[in-house]
Write an enzyme that holds these catalytic residues in place. Structure first.
Site, mmCIF file in Angstrom:
data_model
loop_
_atom_site.group_PDB
_atom_site.id
_atom_site.type_symbol
_atom_site.label_atom_id
_atom_site.label_comp_id
_atom_site.label_asym_id
_atom_site.label_seq_id
_atom_site.Cartn_x
_atom_site.Cartn_y
_atom_site.Cartn_z
ATOM 1 N N LYS A 260 1.002 -1.610 0.144
ATOM 2 C CA LYS A 260 0.061 -0.255 -0.077
ATOM 3 C C LYS A 260 0.988 1.189 -0.289
ATOM 4 O O LYS A 260 0.695 2.431 -1.189
ATOM 5 C CB LYS A 260 -0.831 -0.190 1.033
ATOM 6 C CG LYS A 260 -2.135 -0.970 0.694
ATOM 7 C CD LYS A 260 -3.039 -1.366 2.155
ATOM 8 C CE LYS A 260 -3.727 -2.186 2.546
ATOM 9 N NZ LYS A 260 -4.361 -3.028 3.079
ATOM 10 N N GLN B 31 -5.149 -2.223 9.165
ATOM 11 C CA GLN B 31 -4.728 -2.991 8.579
ATOM 12 C C GLN B 31 -5.591 -4.223 9.582
ATOM 13 O O GLN B 31 -5.102 -3.945 10.695
ATOM 14 C CB GLN B 31 -3.625 -3.561 8.469
ATOM 15 C CG GLN B 31 -3.048 -4.348 7.543
ATOM 16 C CD GLN B 31 -3.684 -4.800 6.368
ATOM 17 O OE1 GLN B 31 -3.536 -3.522 5.615
ATOM 18 N NE2 GLN B 31 -3.980 -5.730 5.230
ATOM 19 N N ASP C 150 -11.334 1.854 3.063
ATOM 20 C CA ASP C 150 -11.955 0.862 3.362
ATOM 21 C C ASP C 150 -13.485 0.276 2.768
ATOM 22 O O ASP C 150 -14.174 -0.951 2.885
ATOM 23 C CB ASP C 150 -11.297 -0.799 4.556
ATOM 24 C CG ASP C 150 -9.275 -1.256 3.985
ATOM 25 O OD1 ASP C 150 -10.021 -1.160 3.014
ATOM 26 O OD2 ASP C 150 -9.493 -1.539 5.250
#
Ligand code: NDP
Length: 283
Positions: A52, A96, A119
Protein backbone atom coordinates in the site's frame (compact mmCIF):
# COMPACT_ATOMS: atom_id res chain seq x y z
CA UNK A 1 -8.68 -21.39 -24.21
CA UNK A 2 -10.24 -18.57 -22.16
CA UNK A 3 -9.07 -14.98 -22.33
CA UNK A 4 -6.94 -14.38 -19.28
CA UNK A 5 -7.86 -11.17 -17.47
CA UNK A 6 -4.68 -9.30 -16.65
CA UNK A 7 -5.29 -7.70 -13.26
CA UNK A 8 -1.84 -6.12 -13.23
CA UNK A 9 -2.51 -4.31 -16.52
CA UNK A 10 -5.99 -3.15 -15.51
CA UNK A 11 -4.72 -1.96 -12.12
CA UNK A 12 -1.84 -0.12 -13.81
CA UNK A 13 -4.38 1.73 -15.98
CA UNK A 14 -6.48 2.66 -12.95
CA UNK A 15 -3.40 3.87 -11.06
CA UNK A 16 -2.19 5.89 -14.05
CA UNK A 17 -5.56 7.67 -14.20
CA UNK A 18 -5.26 8.42 -10.48
CA UNK A 19 -1.68 9.65 -10.87
CA UNK A 20 -2.80 12.15 -13.50
CA UNK A 21 -5.61 13.43 -11.28
CA UNK A 22 -3.18 13.73 -8.37
CA UNK A 23 -0.84 15.83 -10.53
CA UNK A 24 -3.69 18.15 -11.43
CA UNK A 25 -4.69 18.47 -7.76
CA UNK A 26 -1.11 19.14 -6.71
CA UNK A 27 -0.91 21.91 -9.30
CA UNK A 28 -3.81 23.51 -7.38
CA UNK A 29 -1.89 23.06 -4.12
CA UNK A 30 -3.87 20.03 -2.88
CA UNK A 31 -1.91 17.18 -1.27
CA UNK A 32 -3.45 13.75 -0.68
CA UNK A 33 -2.69 11.70 2.41
CA UNK A 34 -3.38 8.10 3.39
CA UNK A 35 -2.68 6.91 6.94
CA UNK A 36 -2.06 3.20 7.32
CA UNK A 37 -2.15 1.76 10.82
CA UNK A 38 -0.70 -1.65 11.55
CA UNK A 39 -0.75 -3.28 14.98
CA UNK A 40 1.59 -6.18 15.71
CA UNK A 41 3.89 -8.09 13.39
CA UNK A 42 1.69 -10.42 11.33
CA UNK A 43 3.91 -11.15 8.28
CA UNK A 44 1.08 -11.13 5.71
CA UNK A 45 -0.17 -7.77 7.06
CA UNK A 46 3.37 -6.35 6.86
CA UNK A 47 3.50 -7.28 3.15
CA UNK A 48 0.05 -5.75 2.46
CA UNK A 49 1.04 -2.51 4.23
CA UNK A 50 4.33 -2.32 2.33
CA UNK A 51 2.45 -2.75 -0.98
CA UNK A 52 0.00 0.00 0.00
CA UNK A 53 2.89 2.36 0.79
CA UNK A 54 4.48 1.57 -2.58
CA UNK A 55 1.20 2.24 -4.38
CA UNK A 56 0.82 5.59 -2.58
CA UNK A 57 4.27 6.58 -3.74
CA UNK A 58 3.52 5.52 -7.32
CA UNK A 59 0.38 7.66 -7.59
CA UNK A 60 1.81 10.63 -5.68
CA UNK A 61 0.01 10.37 -2.32
CA UNK A 62 1.66 11.10 1.00
CA UNK A 63 1.52 7.94 3.09
CA UNK A 64 1.73 8.01 6.85
CA UNK A 65 2.51 4.67 8.42
CA UNK A 66 1.80 4.00 12.09
CA UNK A 67 3.30 0.68 13.23
CA UNK A 68 2.13 -0.06 16.75
CA UNK A 69 3.29 -2.91 19.01
CA UNK A 70 1.07 -6.00 19.37
CA UNK A 71 0.27 -5.09 22.99
CA UNK A 72 -1.29 -1.72 22.03
CA UNK A 73 -4.49 -1.20 24.04
CA UNK A 74 -7.88 -0.32 22.60
CA UNK A 75 -7.65 3.08 24.28
CA UNK A 76 -4.30 3.80 22.61
CA UNK A 77 -5.50 2.70 19.18
CA UNK A 78 -8.69 4.74 19.48
CA UNK A 79 -6.62 7.77 20.50
CA UNK A 80 -4.58 7.40 17.30
CA UNK A 81 -7.74 7.00 15.18
CA UNK A 82 -9.14 10.13 16.81
CA UNK A 83 -5.95 12.06 16.05
CA UNK A 84 -6.07 10.95 12.39
CA UNK A 85 -9.79 11.77 12.16
CA UNK A 86 -8.88 15.34 13.07
CA UNK A 87 -5.74 15.65 10.96
CA UNK A 88 -6.43 17.65 7.79
CA UNK A 89 -3.39 16.14 6.05
CA UNK A 90 -5.06 12.73 6.26
CA UNK A 91 -7.80 12.04 3.70
CA UNK A 92 -8.03 8.30 4.23
CA UNK A 93 -7.47 6.05 7.24
CA UNK A 94 -6.84 2.36 6.86
CA UNK A 95 -6.46 0.10 9.87
CA UNK A 96 -4.93 -3.13 8.63
CA UNK A 97 -6.97 -6.18 9.63
CA UNK A 98 -6.86 -8.59 11.31
CA UNK A 99 -6.03 -6.85 14.57
CA UNK A 100 -4.52 -8.77 17.48
CA UNK A 101 -7.19 -10.80 19.33
CA UNK A 102 -7.56 -8.43 22.30
CA UNK A 103 -8.69 -5.63 19.97
CA UNK A 104 -12.21 -5.55 18.55
CA UNK A 105 -12.19 -4.72 14.79
CA UNK A 106 -15.76 -3.45 14.98
CA UNK A 107 -15.10 -0.91 17.73
CA UNK A 108 -12.06 0.44 15.91
CA UNK A 109 -13.77 0.66 12.49
CA UNK A 110 -16.85 2.31 13.98
CA UNK A 111 -14.61 5.09 15.28
CA UNK A 112 -13.06 5.97 11.91
CA UNK A 113 -14.75 9.01 10.39
CA UNK A 114 -16.95 7.63 7.58
CA UNK A 115 -15.61 10.20 5.10
CA UNK A 116 -12.07 8.91 5.78
CA UNK A 117 -13.05 5.21 5.82
CA UNK A 118 -11.38 4.29 2.52
CA UNK A 119 -11.88 0.56 3.13
CA UNK A 120 -15.65 1.24 3.21
CA UNK A 121 -16.13 -0.99 6.26
CA UNK A 122 -17.85 1.58 8.52
CA UNK A 123 -21.58 0.80 8.96
CA UNK A 124 -22.47 4.19 7.45
CA UNK A 125 -20.59 3.30 4.27
CA UNK A 126 -21.97 -0.25 4.25
CA UNK A 127 -25.48 1.21 4.50
CA UNK A 128 -24.79 3.64 1.67
CA UNK A 129 -23.67 0.76 -0.55
CA UNK A 130 -26.92 -1.03 0.25
CA UNK A 131 -29.03 1.91 -0.96
CA UNK A 132 -26.76 2.62 -3.92
CA UNK A 133 -25.73 6.10 -2.71
CA UNK A 134 -22.06 5.77 -2.04
CA UNK A 135 -18.73 7.60 -2.23
CA UNK A 136 -16.54 4.61 -1.48
CA UNK A 137 -16.89 1.05 -2.68
CA UNK A 138 -15.21 -1.76 -0.77
CA UNK A 139 -11.88 -2.27 -2.54
CA UNK A 140 -11.95 -5.94 -3.53
CA UNK A 141 -15.53 -6.07 -4.90
CA UNK A 142 -14.98 -2.75 -6.68
CA UNK A 143 -11.82 -4.20 -8.24
CA UNK A 144 -13.80 -7.22 -9.41
CA UNK A 145 -16.30 -4.92 -11.13
CA UNK A 146 -13.44 -3.19 -12.97
CA UNK A 147 -12.11 -6.55 -14.12
CA UNK A 148 -15.54 -7.58 -15.41
CA UNK A 149 -15.81 -4.24 -17.21
CA UNK A 150 -12.39 -4.80 -18.80
CA UNK A 151 -13.77 -7.89 -20.57
CA UNK A 152 -16.45 -5.79 -22.29
CA UNK A 153 -19.14 -7.92 -20.61
CA UNK A 154 -22.38 -6.13 -19.81
CA UNK A 155 -23.60 -7.20 -16.33
CA UNK A 156 -27.18 -6.09 -16.93
CA UNK A 157 -29.54 -9.05 -17.23
CA UNK A 158 -26.79 -11.64 -16.69
CA UNK A 159 -26.98 -14.55 -14.26
CA UNK A 160 -24.36 -13.72 -11.62
CA UNK A 161 -23.34 -16.13 -8.89
CA UNK A 162 -21.16 -15.14 -5.94
CA UNK A 163 -19.66 -17.92 -3.84
CA UNK A 164 -19.16 -16.57 -0.31
CA UNK A 165 -21.13 -14.12 1.84
CA UNK A 166 -18.50 -12.35 3.94
CA UNK A 167 -19.02 -8.71 4.84
CA UNK A 168 -15.84 -7.67 3.05
CA UNK A 169 -16.25 -9.56 -0.22
CA UNK A 170 -19.30 -11.74 -0.90
CA UNK A 171 -22.14 -9.51 0.32
CA UNK A 172 -20.89 -6.20 -1.13
CA UNK A 173 -19.95 -8.02 -4.34
CA UNK A 174 -23.50 -9.22 -4.75
CA UNK A 175 -24.77 -5.70 -4.12
CA UNK A 176 -22.49 -4.17 -6.77
CA UNK A 177 -23.57 -6.75 -9.34
CA UNK A 178 -27.18 -6.01 -8.42
CA UNK A 179 -26.63 -2.26 -8.83
CA UNK A 180 -25.53 -3.03 -12.39
CA UNK A 181 -28.75 -5.00 -12.94
CA UNK A 182 -27.32 -8.51 -12.71
CA UNK A 183 -29.62 -11.31 -11.57
CA UNK A 184 -27.64 -12.27 -8.50
CA UNK A 185 -27.45 -15.46 -6.45
CA UNK A 186 -25.36 -15.52 -3.28
CA UNK A 187 -24.12 -18.96 -2.28
CA UNK A 188 -22.35 -20.16 0.88
CA UNK A 189 -21.40 -23.26 2.84
CA UNK A 190 -25.05 -24.28 3.35
CA UNK A 191 -26.03 -23.93 -0.32
CA UNK A 192 -27.46 -27.12 -1.80
CA UNK A 193 -26.39 -28.18 -5.30
CA UNK A 194 -23.64 -25.57 -5.40
CA UNK A 195 -22.19 -26.96 -8.61
CA UNK A 196 -25.48 -26.72 -10.47
CA UNK A 197 -26.15 -23.19 -9.17
CA UNK A 198 -22.67 -22.03 -10.24
CA UNK A 199 -23.00 -23.67 -13.64
CA UNK A 200 -25.94 -21.33 -14.43
CA UNK A 201 -23.71 -18.29 -14.05
CA UNK A 202 -22.70 -16.04 -16.92
CA UNK A 203 -20.53 -14.29 -14.33
CA UNK A 204 -19.10 -16.33 -11.45
CA UNK A 205 -17.20 -14.71 -8.57
CA UNK A 206 -15.50 -17.09 -6.15
CA UNK A 207 -14.65 -15.70 -2.69
CA UNK A 208 -14.45 -18.81 -0.57
CA UNK A 209 -10.95 -19.35 0.74
CA UNK A 210 -10.70 -23.00 -0.40
CA UNK A 211 -7.84 -23.87 -2.73
CA UNK A 212 -8.98 -24.87 -6.24
CA UNK A 213 -12.52 -25.76 -5.11
CA UNK A 214 -14.15 -24.53 -8.33
CA UNK A 215 -13.51 -27.04 -11.08
CA UNK A 216 -14.67 -27.08 -14.72
CA UNK A 217 -17.97 -28.74 -13.78
CA UNK A 218 -18.92 -25.62 -11.75
CA UNK A 219 -18.75 -23.31 -14.74
CA UNK A 220 -20.84 -22.59 -17.78
CA UNK A 221 -19.12 -22.66 -21.16
CA UNK A 222 -17.93 -19.13 -21.95
CA UNK A 223 -18.58 -17.70 -18.45
CA UNK A 224 -16.60 -14.84 -16.93
CA UNK A 225 -14.85 -16.40 -13.93
CA UNK A 226 -13.37 -14.10 -11.30
CA UNK A 227 -11.26 -15.68 -8.58
CA UNK A 228 -10.93 -13.65 -5.38
CA UNK A 229 -9.42 -16.51 -3.36
CA UNK A 230 -5.88 -16.31 -2.03
CA UNK A 231 -4.86 -19.69 -0.73
CA UNK A 232 -1.88 -22.02 -0.58
CA UNK A 233 -1.98 -25.29 -2.50
CA UNK A 234 -0.56 -28.61 -1.29
CA UNK A 235 2.95 -27.41 -2.25
CA UNK A 236 2.57 -24.09 -0.45
CA UNK A 237 2.15 -22.21 -3.73
CA UNK A 238 -0.25 -19.26 -3.91
CA UNK A 239 -3.49 -20.26 -5.64
CA UNK A 240 -7.11 -19.19 -5.91
CA UNK A 241 -10.49 -20.78 -5.21
CA UNK A 242 -10.71 -21.73 -8.88
CA UNK A 243 -8.77 -24.61 -10.38
CA UNK A 244 -7.31 -22.44 -13.14
CA UNK A 245 -5.83 -25.28 -15.22
CA UNK A 246 -9.09 -27.22 -15.14
CA UNK A 247 -11.29 -24.21 -15.98
CA UNK A 248 -9.22 -22.24 -18.47
CA UNK A 249 -10.51 -24.09 -21.54
CA UNK A 250 -14.17 -23.78 -20.62
CA UNK A 251 -14.37 -20.21 -19.29
CA UNK A 252 -14.72 -17.26 -21.65
CA UNK A 253 -12.64 -15.04 -19.40
CA UNK A 254 -10.75 -16.01 -16.26
CA UNK A 255 -8.52 -14.28 -13.70
CA UNK A 256 -5.24 -15.87 -12.64
CA UNK A 257 -3.98 -16.01 -9.05
CA UNK A 258 -1.69 -14.22 -8.52
CA UNK A 259 -2.10 -11.33 -10.98
CA UNK A 260 -5.90 -11.10 -11.06
CA UNK A 261 -8.01 -9.57 -8.30
CA UNK A 262 -5.10 -8.94 -5.88
CA UNK A 263 -3.55 -5.94 -7.69
CA UNK A 264 -7.01 -4.40 -8.17
CA UNK A 265 -7.72 -4.23 -4.44
CA UNK A 266 -4.87 -1.78 -3.87
CA UNK A 267 -5.73 0.26 -6.98
CA UNK A 268 -9.28 0.71 -5.67
CA UNK A 269 -7.93 1.77 -2.28
CA UNK A 270 -6.01 4.51 -4.07
CA UNK A 271 -9.20 5.47 -5.93
CA UNK A 272 -11.16 5.74 -2.66
CA UNK A 273 -8.44 7.91 -1.12
CA UNK A 274 -8.55 10.24 -4.13
CA UNK A 275 -12.35 10.41 -3.83
CA UNK A 276 -12.04 11.26 -0.13
CA UNK A 277 -9.53 14.01 -0.88
CA UNK A 278 -11.73 15.51 -3.57
CA UNK A 279 -14.70 15.52 -1.20
CA UNK A 280 -12.60 17.14 1.54
CA UNK A 281 -11.54 19.90 -0.86
CA UNK A 282 -14.76 20.11 -2.88
CA UNK A 283 -12.72 19.65 -6.05
P1 NDP B 1 -14.55 -15.70 4.66
O1 NDP B 1 -13.90 -16.89 5.29
O2 NDP B 1 -14.95 -14.55 5.53
O3 NDP B 1 -15.84 -16.18 3.85
C1 NDP B 1 -15.82 -17.32 3.08
C2 NDP B 1 -17.19 -17.58 2.53
O4 NDP B 1 -17.13 -18.78 1.76
C3 NDP B 1 -18.25 -17.80 3.60
O5 NDP B 1 -19.41 -17.08 3.28
C4 NDP B 1 -18.49 -19.29 3.58
O6 NDP B 1 -19.83 -19.68 3.85
C5 NDP B 1 -18.19 -19.64 2.15
N1 NDP B 1 -17.78 -21.03 2.02
C6 NDP B 1 -16.86 -21.70 2.73
N2 NDP B 1 -16.78 -22.99 2.32
C7 NDP B 1 -17.69 -23.13 1.33
C8 NDP B 1 -18.09 -24.20 0.54
N3 NDP B 1 -17.54 -25.40 0.65
N4 NDP B 1 -19.04 -23.98 -0.38
C9 NDP B 1 -19.61 -22.77 -0.54
N5 NDP B 1 -19.26 -21.69 0.20
C10 NDP B 1 -18.32 -21.88 1.14
O7 NDP B 1 -13.54 -15.23 3.52
P2 NDP B 1 -13.36 -13.81 2.77
O8 NDP B 1 -14.62 -13.45 2.09
O9 NDP B 1 -12.72 -12.85 3.67
O10 NDP B 1 -12.26 -14.24 1.68
C11 NDP B 1 -12.50 -15.22 0.73
C12 NDP B 1 -11.22 -15.50 -0.04
O11 NDP B 1 -10.83 -14.29 -0.70
C13 NDP B 1 -10.03 -15.88 0.83
O12 NDP B 1 -9.21 -16.78 0.11
C14 NDP B 1 -9.28 -14.57 1.01
O13 NDP B 1 -7.90 -14.77 1.25
C15 NDP B 1 -9.50 -13.93 -0.33
N6 NDP B 1 -9.41 -12.46 -0.33
C16 NDP B 1 -8.68 -11.91 -1.33
C17 NDP B 1 -8.58 -10.55 -1.44
C18 NDP B 1 -7.79 -9.97 -2.56
O14 NDP B 1 -7.44 -8.81 -2.53
N7 NDP B 1 -7.52 -10.76 -3.60
C19 NDP B 1 -9.22 -9.64 -0.46
C20 NDP B 1 -10.06 -10.33 0.50
C21 NDP B 1 -10.12 -11.70 0.56
P3 NDP B 1 -20.55 -19.48 5.31
O15 NDP B 1 -20.86 -18.02 5.37
O16 NDP B 1 -21.75 -20.33 5.23
O17 NDP B 1 -19.53 -19.90 6.32
Amino acid sequence: MANIIDGKAVSAQVKEGIRQEVEALKAKGVEIGLAVVIVGDDPASQVYVKNKEKACEAVGFNSYKYALPAETTEEELLALVDKLNNDDKVDGILVQLPLPKHLDDKIIINNIRPDKDVDAFHPVNVGKIMIGDYSFLPCTPAGVMELIKSTGTEVSGKECVVIGRSNIVGKPQAMLLLHQNGTVTITHSKTKNLKEVCARADILVAAVGRAKMVTADYIKEGAVVIDVGMNRDENGKLCGDVDFEDCKEKAGFITPVPGGVGPMTIAMLMKNTLTACKEHHNS
